[in-house]
Motif scaffolding. Structure first.
Motif, short mmCIF file in Angstrom:
data_model
loop_
_atom_site.label_atom_id
_atom_site.label_comp_id
_atom_site.label_asym_id
_atom_site.label_seq_id
_atom_site.Cartn_x
_atom_site.Cartn_y
_atom_site.Cartn_z
N ARG A 1 58.75 -23.67 9.15
CA ARG A 1 58.10 -24.21 10.33
C ARG A 1 58.20 -25.73 10.39
NH1 ARG A 1 53.71 -20.73 12.08
NH2 ARG A 1 52.30 -22.50 12.10
N LYS A 2 58.30 -26.24 11.60
CA LYS A 2 58.37 -27.69 11.77
C LYS A 2 56.95 -28.25 11.78
CE LYS A 2 62.82 -27.95 13.94
NZ LYS A 2 63.17 -26.53 14.17
N LEU A 3 56.84 -29.58 11.71
CA LEU A 3 55.52 -30.20 11.55
C LEU A 3 55.04 -30.86 12.84
CD1 LEU A 3 56.00 -31.95 8.09
CD2 LEU A 3 55.52 -29.56 8.60
N PHE B 1 57.58 -41.39 6.90
CA PHE B 1 58.33 -40.63 5.89
C PHE B 1 58.70 -39.21 6.35
CE2 PHE B 1 55.15 -37.97 3.95
CZ PHE B 1 54.04 -38.72 3.61
N ILE B 2 58.17 -38.77 7.50
CA ILE B 2 58.65 -37.49 8.08
C ILE B 2 59.03 -37.76 9.52
CG2 ILE B 2 58.17 -35.05 8.43
CD1 ILE B 2 56.52 -35.04 6.16
N PRO B 3 60.18 -38.41 9.76
CA PRO B 3 60.51 -38.83 11.11
C PRO B 3 60.77 -37.68 12.07
CG PRO B 3 62.27 -39.41 9.56
CD PRO B 3 61.14 -38.88 8.75
N THR B 4 60.98 -36.47 11.55
CA THR B 4 61.24 -35.34 12.46
C THR B 4 59.95 -34.70 12.97
OG1 THR B 4 61.38 -33.88 10.56
CG2 THR B 4 63.46 -34.72 11.43
N ALA B 5 58.81 -35.08 12.43
CA ALA B 5 57.55 -34.49 12.90
C ALA B 5 57.28 -34.91 14.34
CB ALA B 5 56.40 -34.94 12.00
N LYS B 6 56.79 -33.97 15.15
CA LYS B 6 56.35 -34.33 16.50
C LYS B 6 54.92 -34.86 16.40
CE LYS B 6 59.60 -32.49 19.39
NZ LYS B 6 60.79 -32.77 18.63
#
Ligand code: PRP
Ligand code: URA
Length: 209
Positions: A70-72, A91-96
Motif C-alpha cells: 500500500r502507498k502512504l 524522506f518519503i517523497p512519494t507519499a501523498k
C-alpha cells in the motif's frame, strides 16, 4: 497501552528537552520539530512491508528490499502538523499529503474543523496523521473520525508530546490506531495545556506569539 509506542531514544529525548525550553527561539524550535518528526516518523514506519527486487550493483546482480504494497498518505493537522509533514515527506517523497484544518476553541477546547483535502484514494493507503501535540485528544479523534468516513482503514497517529488524558480518549475512540510519541507527559492543566509540555506548538513553530 499496547498500541502506544514511546520513542525513548537518547537523541530524541535530548532534542525534546531543547524544544521544551522556553528560551529556545523560533528558528531552533522549527529545526528541532523537523528533526524529531523524522526520528519519530522513522519508528512509525518500522512495520511497513518490504519486497525484494532485482538490481545490479557495480559488482553483481542481487535481490534487495524496497517498501512494498500500500502507498502512504501523510495527514498533517493544521497548522502545527505542517512542520511534521514537511519533515517526513522529505524522506518519503512519494507519499501523498492531505490537510485537515482543525483548531481548538479557546473557551470550550473542542476541535473546530475549517479545512479538509485528502487524497482521493485514501482507502487504499497507509495513513499517518501528524500533529505535534495530543492534549485532550479532541483534534486527533475528530480528524480520524473524518478520515474513516472517507474510507481510511489503516491509520497511525504520530505526535511529539502527548498527555495521558488524550491517549486514553484516543484509544477509547479508535482502539485500532497505533500512537507514536516521544513522551507521555504528566497531565493537562486547567486550560487543557500539556504539563510540562512545550506551550503552544503552532505559535512556537510559526513565531506567532
Ligand atoms: C494544537 C495542536 C493540536 C491540538 C491539540 O492546535 O497542534 O492540533 O492543539 O489539542 P487537543 O488534543 O486538545 O485537541 P491548535 O488548536 O492550537 O491550533 P494551531 O495548530 O492552529 O495553533
Ligand atoms: N496545543 C498545544 O499546542 N499545546 C498544548 O499543550 C495543548 C494543545
Amino acid at each position: 497501552m499496547n498500541n502506544v509506542h514511546v520513542i525513548n531514544h537518547p537523541l530524541v529525548q535530548h532534542k525534546l528537552t531543547i524544544m521544551r525550553d522556553k528560551n529556545t527561539g523560533t528558528k531552533a524550535f522549527r529545526e528541532l520539530a523537523y528533526e524529531l518528526s523524522q526520528l519519530i516518523g522513522y519508528e512509525a514506519m518500522r512495520k511497513l512491508k518490504t519486497e525484494l527486487i532485482e538490481i545490479e550493483t557495480p559488482v553483481v546482480k542481487t535481490l534487495s528490499p524496497v517498501i512494498a504494497g500500500r502507498k502512504l498518505a501523510l495527514i498533517p493537522i493544521l497548522r502545527a502538523g505542517l512542520a511534521m509533514s514537511d519533515a517526513i515527506a522529505d524522506f518519503i517523497p512519494t507519499a501523498k499529503i492531505g490537510h485537515i484544518g482543525m483548531y481548538r476553541d479557546p473557551e470550550t477546547h473542542m476541535p473546530v474543523e475549517y479545512y479538509c483535502k485528502t487524497p482521493t484514494d485514501i482507502e487504499s493507503r497507509d495513513v499517518f496523521v501528524l500533529d505535534p501535540m495530543l492534549a485532550t485528544g479532541g483534534s486527533a479523534i475528530a480528524t480520524i473520525d473524518l478520515l474513516k468516513k472517507k474510507g481510511a482503514t489503516n491509520i497511525k497517529f504520530v505526535c511529539i508530546i502527548s498527555a495521558p488524558e488524550g491517549i486514553k480518549k484516543l484509544q477509547d475512540a479508535h482502539p485500532d490506531v497505533e500512537i507514536y510519541t516521544a513522551s507521555i507527559d504528566e497531565k493537562l492543566d486547567d486550560h487543557q495545556y500539556i504539563v510540562p509540555g512545550l506551550g503552544d506548538a503552532g505559535d512556537r513553530i510559526f513565531g506567532t506569539k
